[in-house]
Design an enzyme around this catalytic site. Structure first.
Site, PDB file in Angstrom:
ATOM      1  N   CYS A   2      30.572 -67.820  10.695  1.00  0.00           N
ATOM      2  CA  CYS A   2      30.780 -67.122   9.353  1.00  0.00           C
ATOM      3  C   CYS A   2      31.645 -65.981   9.404  1.00  0.00           C
ATOM      4  O   CYS A   2      31.402 -64.876  10.013  1.00  0.00           O
ATOM      5  CB  CYS A   2      29.049 -66.387   9.248  1.00  0.00           C
ATOM      6  SG  CYS A   2      29.057 -65.564   7.612  1.00  0.00           S
ATOM      7  N   GLU A 105      33.023 -70.944   3.592  1.00  0.00           N
ATOM      8  CA  GLU A 105      33.425 -71.902   4.654  1.00  0.00           C
ATOM      9  C   GLU A 105      34.474 -72.518   4.251  1.00  0.00           C
ATOM     10  O   GLU A 105      34.527 -72.773   2.862  1.00  0.00           O
ATOM     11  CB  GLU A 105      32.329 -72.827   5.264  1.00  0.00           C
ATOM     12  CG  GLU A 105      32.342 -73.393   6.320  1.00  0.00           C
ATOM     13  CD  GLU A 105      32.907 -72.366   7.557  1.00  0.00           C
ATOM     14  OE1 GLU A 105      33.945 -72.326   7.823  1.00  0.00           O
ATOM     15  OE2 GLU A 105      31.986 -71.899   8.250  1.00  0.00           O
TER      16      GLU A 105
END
Length: 228
Positions: A2, A105
């Site tokens: 992340c 992402e």
């Protein structure tokens, strides 16, 4: 992993959702493209109360010689928390909730370019990443509090984008994660699992998010093609 996330609500929404007070968080505003090394609201248990504290993203262990190490410690793998000296003691006594309402992402396309996606829970509700925090004091006496976000393997749905994902705690686990009386590593690791497939959605967004200088609502706007 992340490496970017969003928190597009005002501070009062965090207070209500997490039942926390926020005396010293002065600079929070809706954020659409949060990046490492920035100062952000993080929730800690302090005695009988939950407090929202402003902390730097990228863990600086208390034994570090300088702050630059934090740029390499924005995430902590759930599988090795008890093996790493930077994280092992924090799992026992310095756990936190990192509030968010989405994260980004990138997935490689057939052309070789990377397409960014925003991943959300439900219809974009507030949630919490499982985090760890530490306090570092410089040789000059300056104190910096910082945090890292724990990651795990991706669920089946999100594995189409990336093989890892941040640990998103269900509401039922947030109290346990913050409870200082809960210290058993094996029990805590049971909380660090992929979020259910049916509870997450993702959609493509503009490459504006590639640069942390871009922090506007345009970053979270879906491209043509809708949600998955």
């Amino acid at each position: 992993m992340c490496g970017r996330f969003t928190l597009t609500v005002e501070l009062n929404a965090l207070r209500r959702r997490f039942l926390a007070s926020a005396e010293d968080v002065s600079l929070h505003r809706p954020r659409f493209n949060i990046a490492p090394t920035q100062n952000l609201p993080v929730i800690r248990q302090e005695g009988e109360e939950r407090k929202i504290r402003e902390m730097r993203w990228g863990l600086i262990p208390r034994w570090a010689k300088e702050t630059s190490i934090g740029q390499r410690m924005i995430n902590a793998r759930s599988e090795t928390l008890t093996e790493k000296p930077s994280f092992r003691p924090l799992l026992h006594r310095r756990r936190c909730l990192v509030p968010a309402d989405g994260y980004y992402e990138w997935s490689k396309t057939e052309t070789g370019k990377k397409q960014p996606y925003r991943i959300i829970v439900g219809d974009g509700e507030l949630f919490a990443f499982a985090g760890l925090w530490d306090r570092w004091v410089s040789p000059e006496g300056k104190t910096v509090e910082s945090f890292t976000i724990i990651t795990t393997r991706a669920n089946e749905k999100l594995s189409r984008i990336h093989h890892r994902m941040p640990v998103i705690l269900p509401r039922s686990a947030e109290d346990l994660w913050l409870d200082p009386a809960v210290k058993e590593p094996d029990f805590l690791r049971q909380l660090l699992v992929p979020y259910p497939d049916e509870s997450v959605r993702f959609y493509p967004v503009s490459t504006l998010v590639n640069s942390p200088r871009n922090d506007t609502e345009a970053c979270i706007r879906p491209l043509d093609g809708g949600n998955t």
